[in-house]
Design an enzyme around this catalytic site. Structure first.
Site: not given
Ligand SMILES: Cc1cc2nc3c(=O)[nH]c(=O)nc-3n(C[C@H](O)[C@H](O)[C@H](O)COP(=O)(O)OP(=O)(O)OC[C@H]3O[C@@H](n4cnc5c(N)ncnc54)[C@H](O)[C@@H]3O)c2cc1C
Lengths: 384, 402
Positions: B134-135, B137, B253, B385
């Site tokens: 998974q690209g 970030s 996810e 968060e």
């Protein structure tokens, strides 16, 4: 852990929705506060107001008190989850009425009918169906879950004092737990009978009443004695803890919704306080603890309905988590309202007090976790 | 009652029996080399190939891709993946290594792909013939995912990608990447993104560099793109719709939707291991299990585990859910924080022994290194968060901070 299922049928949903509508109409916001205006000069702040008998009549006319009782005695024959949903609504509305304790007695009557069926047990059930309010006396210590130690029975008469009896000043029927030469006994008494005295215990919680029940030579209807009495009571305790948890969950959900609304409207620094994460994250923490408690409470109702071997653990788990929710939600709701939340004028304290009263009654979180550690850790030790 | 539910019930029972029997016969004995704890820690080719063979066997036995249509390599059933996933979990089976494919690429392609894309890519996701990463970030786009800067622009009818992805789990083994790139630099930030299925292994201009995690293990990587060619047939959904497609990926996810490989649930086995540890290790002069503080914490974890199981049951009863997303959106936050609390207690029970490397004599599993490793869960896939922000804004409908 295999995925459990939860029963919650249409009848249960209908009973709950009807109750929600009725309470919404009969208890508009602020009604509770208006009837309990305090006298700031008095030594105690807030005084006792009797419950509204008209509200009680309407509730029992809807068949809510006898929801868990079988058709044979005129009850609605609903699952334990219906009683739980009803208790949750009572908490959400902070309803001043003896329905929670009467539902607990209905749960006890259901267990008695299973373990020790008798004409006396049927008569108790019928009285509840016919509109009598009821409660259970037997607590001695600050763990207010009743037991057989506070009262005793000798030559057919009852003696002693039981404290922390929910709704005692209102209840028409008092079911006493006592010890006797024949072992534990369960006895139904009329509150007005000779030898029965109820002394009001004034509460911080403005929405409920409670009392000490003093018995001095009272006679009543013996419902069960010996081993069956003990078994019926052990089964009935899971009703008490689960219903108490449900009332707390309802009160906490009110605190969450009300505080969330406030966070959307109250502005500081030019924006609603709800944009600030310190506020947001506290509200989410409230929501998560409430949800854990709510799921455990309905799971406990399911265990009760199925009379599953883990029903005691399931009910204790529900009460433990609900008590955590009460602690967090009562505190955060007041804190997030700021100065207004610290006033008598603001409704928050009414629900916060109900939640805290629930937290402290029938054993708090740490007490139930201690008992769960016996059930979960020591039982497994023996199996090893 | 119509007949349909009863047929479903019969099918479910027959399927559960098949799964149980197959697992009894085929659950592999552990290999001679150590297996990693999760797909995120795969270190060696040997581990990777062994795990791939296991997933393939599960797929052939119809335990993977149960609910995916047959024309895309699935087994064309309805609502049975949860049954298979639970059976795999409860049997203590090795994990399915093509994690990103099963949890993310596959459901996203099924939701947004063209017929040709579904036929081309879904079978390889299920069989583990093609490994995915998974690209999303980048060094400057983490929580604020919509600010990705990796550029894709069309030249001679072919997309050209330049940029830098980071924290990319499994990229070292991956054949393909689900890639979020900026295609419309002038547009508003959420509207300027497009989602691609990008070839990785052996593809010209792609450099994969392993990164060492704080635990000392390999597992995630950085991936550099230097004028990498991507055909337009590999664009998923329309230009400028990358954000919407990425939201589908994140929903799966975070376990808010049951996907091909199964949703989130806390397994009972680490709790059992923790209780066994508390019996084994002393605390002062008696076994830790006798210490009231230890007992309280153990029971708290057990209680939350039960509540999470009860959440799954309650989530299926709409009359007991005020808001449809209220429970699903809590899944990631609650399960990862629960696992972290468990890792913390496990470490603390070991006392000074918790600071030993596992290879030391007398060291127990689950010391400080595992505890530190648990932060991967509360950071990856949107930090705790960020989960709280989402719950506050989507479920409680509090005003957005922007
Ligand atoms: C083990 C692991 C595996 C991963 N695998 C992948 C992968 O395969 N593919 C991929 O694309 N990514 C992957 N990631 C990346 C992961 O999604 C990001 O690390 C994550 O989204 C956080 O982004 P960041 O690291 O840039 O931290 P930042 O966004 O810089 O956050 C730093 C801190 O600030 C807090 N913060 C940031 N914004 C806010 C806000 N608005 N409100 C409150 N707090 C805020 C965060 O919670 C955090 O505590 C992986 C990460 C880990 C740890």
């Amino acid at each position: 852990m295999s995925a459990p299922t939860l029963e919650f049928d249409d009848d249960a949903a209908r009973a709950r929705d009807e109750l929600r509508r009725l309470l919404g109409a009969r208890l508009p916001r602020g009604a509770v506060r208006a009837t309990r205006a305090p006298d700031p000069t008095a030594a105690h702040h807030g005084d006792v107001t009797p419950y509204d008998p008209a509200l009680w009549r309407e509730l029992s006319a809807l068949g809510l008190a006898g929801a868990a009782l079988p058709d044979a005695v005129g009850g609605a024959g609903l699952s334990a989850s219906a009683s739980v949903a009803i208790a949750e609504e009572l908490g959400r509305a902070a309803a001043p009425c003896p329905l929670l304790s009467t539902s607990m007695v209905a749960g006890l009557a259901r267990e008695l009918a299973r373990c020790a069926p008798s004409g006396g047990v049927d008569a108790l059930s019928r009285r509840i169906v016919d509109g009598a309010s009821a409660t259970i006396a037997g607590a001695s210590g600050v763990d207010s879950t009743p037991g057989f130690d506070a009262l005793h029975r000798h030559d057919g008469v009852l003696l002693g004092a039981a404290r922390y009896v929910a709704d005692a000043p209102e209840a028409q029927v008092i079911v006493a737990l006592a010890r006797s030469e024949a072992g534990p006994v369960i006895v139904a008494l009329e509150r007005g009978a000779a030898g029965v005295e109820v002394i009001e215990e004034r509460l911080v919680d403005l929405t409920r009443r409670q009392g000490t029940v003093r018995l001095d030579g009272a006679r009543g209807q013996l419902l069960a004695s010996g081993e069956v009495a003990r078994r019926a009571w052990e089964a009935a305790r899971s009703w008490l803890w689960t219903l108490a948890a449900a009332d707390i969950v309802g009160a906490c959900e009110w605190l969450l919704q009300t505080t969330t609304e406030y966070a959307k409207t109250r502005e500081q620094f030019g924006r609603p306080i709800g944009v600030y994460q310190a506020v947001k994250h506290q509200l989410v923490a409230m929501m998560s603890t409430i949800d854990l408690a709510r799921s455990l409470t309905y799971a406990a109702a399911d265990s009760i309905s199925r009379d599953a071997p883990d029903r005691e653990a399931a009910a204790r788990a529900a009460k433990a988590q609900a008590s955590e929710a009460a602690r967090l939600c009562a505190g955060s709701a007041i804190q997030l309202h700021g100065g207004i939340g610290f006033t008598w004028e603001c409704d928050v304290h009414v629900w916060a007090k109900r939640a805290l009263h629930g937290q402290l009654s029938y054993g708090d979180a740490a007490l139930h976790r201690r008992e769960l550690s016996r059930l979960w850790l020591d039982a497994a030790l023996e199996l090893r | 009652m119509t007949d349909a539910p009863r047929d479903d019930d019969a099918e479910r029972r027959a399927f559960a029996t098949h799964v149980a029997e197959w697992l009894r016969a085929h659950l592999p004995t552990p290999p001679a080399f150590a297996l990693p704890a999760t797909p995120r820690e795969v270190q060696t080719e040997q581990q990777h190939e062994w795990l791939r063979a296991w997933q393939r066997a599960c797929w052939e036995a119809e335990l993977v891709g149960c609910d995916v249509p047959r024309e895309y390599g699935g087994h064309g059933r309805r609502g049975l993946q949860a049954t298979a996933s639970r059976a795999l979990r409860e049997a203590g089976a090795p994990f399915l290594v093509n994690l990103v494919a099963l949890q993310m690429a596959c459901p996203t392609i099924l939701a947004h792909g063209t017929e040709a894309q579904k036929r081309r890519f879904v079978p390889g996701c299920l069989s583990a013939d093609e490994i995915w990463c998974q690209g999303f970030s980048e060094p400057n786009a983490g929580s604020d995912l919509a600010s990705v800067q990796c550029r894709a622009s069309v030249r001679d009818g072919v997309w050209r990608v330049d940029g830098h992805k980071v924290w990319t789990t499994l990229a070292r083994f991956a054949d393909w990447m689900i890639l979020l790139a900026r295609t419309e630099p002038g547009a508003q930030k959420h509207a300027g993104l497009t989602y691609f299925l990008c070839p990785i292994k052996g593809h010209s201009g792609v450099t994969v560099r392993p990164l060492v995690k704080l635990t000392g293990e390999l597992g995630f990587n950085e991936v550099l793109f230097d004028d990498v060619a991507v055909a337009d047939e590999l664009r998923l959904d329309e230009r400028g719709r990358g954000w919407q497609v990425a939201m589908t990926t994140l929903l799966h996810e975070r376990g808010a939707a049951e996907s091909a490989g199964g949703g989130l649930a806390v397994p009972a086995s680490p709790l059992d291991a923790l209780v066994a540890l508390a019996r084994r290790v002393p605390r002062g002069t008696s076994p830790a299990i006798e210490d009231p503080w230890v007992r309280d914490r153990l029971v708290s974890l057990m209680l939350t585990a039960r509540a999470l199981a009860a959440h799954q049951a309650r989530a299926r009863v709409p009359a007991l859910c005020d808001h449809p997303l209220r429970l699903p959106l809590q899944a990631k936050l609650l399960t990862t924080e629960w696992a972290q609390a468990l890792a913390h207690l496990e470490m603390e029970l070991q006392g000074a022994g918790g600071a030993l490397l596992v290879a030391e004599p007398n060291a127990e599993q689950g010391g400080a290194r595992s505890y530190l490793g648990s932060y991967g869960m509360t950071i990856a896939a949107g930090t705790s968060e960020i989960q709280r922000n989402i719950l506050a804004e989507r479920v409680l409908e509090l005003p957005r901070h922007r």
